[in-house]
Design a protein around this motif. Sequence first.
Motif, PDB file in Angstrom:
ATOM      1  N   GLU A  35       0.866  -1.178   0.000  1.00  0.00           N
ATOM      2  CA  GLU A  35       0.000   0.000   0.000  1.00  0.00           C
ATOM      3  C   GLU A  35       0.909   1.235   0.000  1.00  0.00           C
ATOM      4  O   GLU A  35       1.168   1.820   1.038  1.00  0.00           O
ATOM      5  N   PRO A  36       1.394   1.640  -1.187  1.00  0.00           N
ATOM      6  CA  PRO A  36       2.336   2.753  -1.259  1.00  0.00           C
ATOM      7  C   PRO A  36       1.713   4.095  -0.891  1.00  0.00           C
ATOM      8  O   PRO A  36       2.411   4.990  -0.435  1.00  0.00           O
ATOM      9  N   PHE A  37       0.422   4.224  -1.116  1.00  0.00           N
ATOM     10  CA  PHE A  37      -0.335   5.422  -0.759  1.00  0.00           C
ATOM     11  C   PHE A  37      -1.637   4.966  -0.126  1.00  0.00           C
ATOM     12  O   PHE A  37      -2.049   3.816  -0.302  1.00  0.00           O
ATOM     13  N   GLU A  38      -2.303   5.860   0.569  1.00  0.00           N
ATOM     14  CA  GLU A  38      -3.579   5.530   1.177  1.00  0.00           C
ATOM     15  C   GLU A  38      -4.560   5.057   0.097  1.00  0.00           C
ATOM     16  O   GLU A  38      -4.684   5.676  -0.958  1.00  0.00           O
ATOM     17  N   ASN A  39      -5.252   3.948   0.368  1.00  0.00           N
ATOM     18  CA  ASN A  39      -6.230   3.348  -0.539  1.00  0.00           C
ATOM     19  C   ASN A  39      -5.633   3.065  -1.923  1.00  0.00           C
ATOM     20  O   ASN A  39      -6.256   3.317  -2.947  1.00  0.00           O
ATOM     21  N   ALA A  40      -4.419   2.542  -1.930  1.00  0.00           N
ATOM     22  CA  ALA A  40      -3.749   2.178  -3.174  1.00  0.00           C
ATOM     23  C   ALA A  40      -3.184   0.769  -3.036  1.00  0.00           C
ATOM     24  O   ALA A  40      -2.888   0.307  -1.938  1.00  0.00           O
ATOM     25  N   VAL A  41      -3.044   0.098  -4.165  1.00  0.00           N
ATOM     26  CA  VAL A  41      -2.411  -1.209  -4.206  1.00  0.00           C
ATOM     27  C   VAL A  41      -1.206  -1.086  -5.123  1.00  0.00           C
ATOM     28  O   VAL A  41      -1.328  -0.626  -6.263  1.00  0.00           O
TER      29      VAL A  41
END
Length: 181
Positions: A35-41
């Motif tokens: 999860e590199p950023f919030e709400n990201a895959v």
Amino acid sequence: MTRVCLVGADDVNLRYELLSRETARDALATYDLREPFENAVGLETVSLGAAVALLNDLNWYLVRFVDEAMVLEPSVSESEWLSRELATAVRDDAVGPDELARFLKIYGLEPASADDPDGSDPDGAERGDAPAGDDGADSTGPKRLVEPMYVTRTGGAVPDYDLREVEETVVERVTESEFGA
């Protein structure tokens, strides 16, 4: 290694939506998801071609749950992401070097949202699959991409992000058609 980052729409839990569906879960099964950023895959593939093929395989889910699909291809840039459309054009040798770096979408990067102070997602699952220092992640969890700014690179330098006060930014290269859309 080529990296892929899928940024979820505001009204969905992207990881849940992808992993709760058999076809998407099967397509992602061989990858180490982060999860590199919030709400990201985020994940790594072996090549730009493999990254574009994976995005094509996931297209049904991207249309419904993803706001942005980005690819980080080291042979193009170590720090600037490519939009899905531009990554496809690079793979197909359909874009010249002058267009490749001209049009940019710059995101501000902020700490995770204040309404999520414990670092858990809306379903109560713990974060922490993004190691410290990996993209937007730090010791408090992944950071959030905010308010993209469209700019044209002139003279080789990336213009400053000025939509709000942020310490970090994420630069995404886009095609001319995405820039004008």
